[in-house]
Design an enzyme around this catalytic site. Structure first.
Site, PDB file in Angstrom:
ATOM      1  N   ASP A  90      -9.943   3.454  -3.560  1.00 20.56           N
ATOM      2  CA  ASP A  90     -10.642   2.294  -3.023  1.00 20.56           C
ATOM      3  C   ASP A  90     -12.047   2.135  -3.603  1.00 20.56           C
ATOM      4  OD1 ASP A  90      -8.466   1.787  -1.453  1.00 20.56           O
ATOM      5  OD2 ASP A  90      -9.365   2.487   0.413  1.00 20.56           O
ATOM      6  N   TRP A 133      -2.710   3.375  -5.824  1.00 21.41           N
ATOM      7  CA  TRP A 133      -3.944   4.072  -6.216  1.00 21.41           C
ATOM      8  C   TRP A 133      -3.808   4.861  -7.520  1.00 21.41           C
ATOM      9  CZ3 TRP A 133      -2.686   7.048  -1.300  1.00 21.41           C
ATOM     10  CH2 TRP A 133      -2.571   6.177  -0.214  1.00 21.41           C
ATOM     11  N   GLY A 134      -2.846   4.494  -8.362  1.00 17.21           N
ATOM     12  CA  GLY A 134      -2.671   5.199  -9.623  1.00 17.21           C
ATOM     13  C   GLY A 134      -1.868   6.476  -9.518  1.00 17.21           C
ATOM     14  N   ASP A 148       0.821  -1.212   0.000  1.00 18.54           N
ATOM     15  CA  ASP A 148       0.000   0.000   0.000  1.00 18.54           C
ATOM     16  C   ASP A 148       0.858   1.268   0.000  1.00 18.54           C
ATOM     17  OD1 ASP A 148      -2.507   1.258  -0.035  1.00 18.54           O
ATOM     18  OD2 ASP A 148      -3.289  -0.010   1.562  1.00 18.54           O
TER      19      ASP A 148
END
Length: 337
Positions: free
Chosen positions: A184, A162-163, A127
């Site tokens: 998300d 998350w790009g 993450d």
């Protein structure tokens, strides 16, 4: 090892959030076999955030499992999962702390990669929370990519940033096997549609060895599970879940289930094991999709080249009214008429 097609499996976050322990993991592993998921191709069982102690071991500096949740350690859990013919996945974070405020791997990449390997890890979701502003995100992922290559075990590297920083442009060079390209997901069809439509142009970056990831599936959750994912409690209808699964398969995205697979209803089980949809998702050529519709956002018409001279077509109506959806053949390179 190089993944030839998008990985398939189960991740604990959507359904259970922090409420994970050894008993649950054993039950989920059993369910993956009993529900026919392993036979359908779902092989990864991944523990998400909240599996560790709040602080590193004061002597070894290693991340260690929560003693109450996993009193026998993670190697015992991993061994049980492997005995079922499945693969074991873990979660960490490129930041100082994870998104749920557990120890992250920042500055400990090589130590943590060795630790995860000692637990029998086959898959790492990595993450992007709590990263110091002075550090370069792509470089942090490259560091963990190198650490995994040096840990002595083959571990699939799932980049979950998350790009950020146009991930598709550098994920492969950082050693990534798949990379999150969105924020998300929630158990909401509005969010499902937002994610899918934002990624149509990005699947050209997918290829054997590295796949664009639109986040984990909410199919079958029905407003039950992790409150961070359920949000307003409304969930989706069966028709909306069918649409979500069809979109993920048509696009060739990784398929990570999140509902409570121990208690899937017949509709959900039939959907996630649908051989036709799974064959499209797992097509070996890993081609991107084209939206050929003249009404691109409300009534998309997707076209995807497949191996063996085949193609997949998906027509979707995102409006509230019954409507025809038109696929102009000239927009995909075929003769009109």
């Amino acid at each position: 090892m190089m993944l030839r097609t998008p990985p398939m499996g189960f991740n604990t976050w959507n359904g259970f959030g922090p409420d994970i322990d050894e008993r649950l993991l054993r039950e989920l592993a059993d369910a993956m076999l009993e529900q026919g998921l392993k036979d359908a191709g779902y092989t990864y069982l991944v523990i998400d955030d909240c599996w560790s102690q709040r602080q590193r071991d004061p002597v070894t500096d290693e991340i260690v499992p929560d003693r109450q949740k996993f009193p026998n350690g993670l190697k015992v859990v991993s061994d049980f999962i492997h005995e079922k013919g499945l693969k074991f996945g873990l979660y960490s974070c490129a930041g100082v702390r994870t998104c749920a405020n557990f120890p992250g791997s920042f500055g400990h990449e090589f130590l943590d990669a060795r630790t995860f390997a000692s637990y029998g890890c086959d898959y790492l979701k990595y993450d992007y929370c709590n990263v110091p502003h002075t550090h370069d995100g792509p470089l942090l992922y490259r560091k963990m990519g190198l650490a995994l290559r040096a840990c002595g075990r083959e571990i699939v590297f799932s980049l979950c940033n998350w790009g950020m920083d146009e991930t598709g442009r550098w994920a492969r060079s950082a050693g990534g096997d798949l990379y999150r390209s969105t924020g998300d997901i929630f158990d909401s069809f509005v969010r499902v549609r937002e994610i899918a439509m934002s990624q149509v142009e990005n699947f050209c970056y997918s290829a054997p060895g590295c796949f664009n990831d639109m986040d984990m599936l909410t199919v079958g959750m029905k407003a039950r599970g992790n409150a961070d994912i359920v949000k307003d409690g409304s969930g989706c209808t069966d028709a909306e879940y069918r649409t979500q699964f069809a979109l993920w398969c048509l696009f060739g995205a990784p398929l990570m289930l999140g509902c409570d697979i121990r208690n899937m209803d017949a509709q959900t089980k039939a959907l996630v094991t649908n051989k036709t949809l799974l064959a499209i998702d797992q097509d070996v050529e890993v081609r991107g999709v084209v939206n050929a519709s003249e009404e691109r956002e409300d009534k998309p018409a997707f076209f995807r080249l497949l191996s063996g001279g085949k193609a997949a077509i998906g027509l979707f109506n995102f409006t509230e009214e019954a409507s025809e959806v038109w696929l102009p053949t000239y927009n995909v390179g075929l003769p009109d008429g």
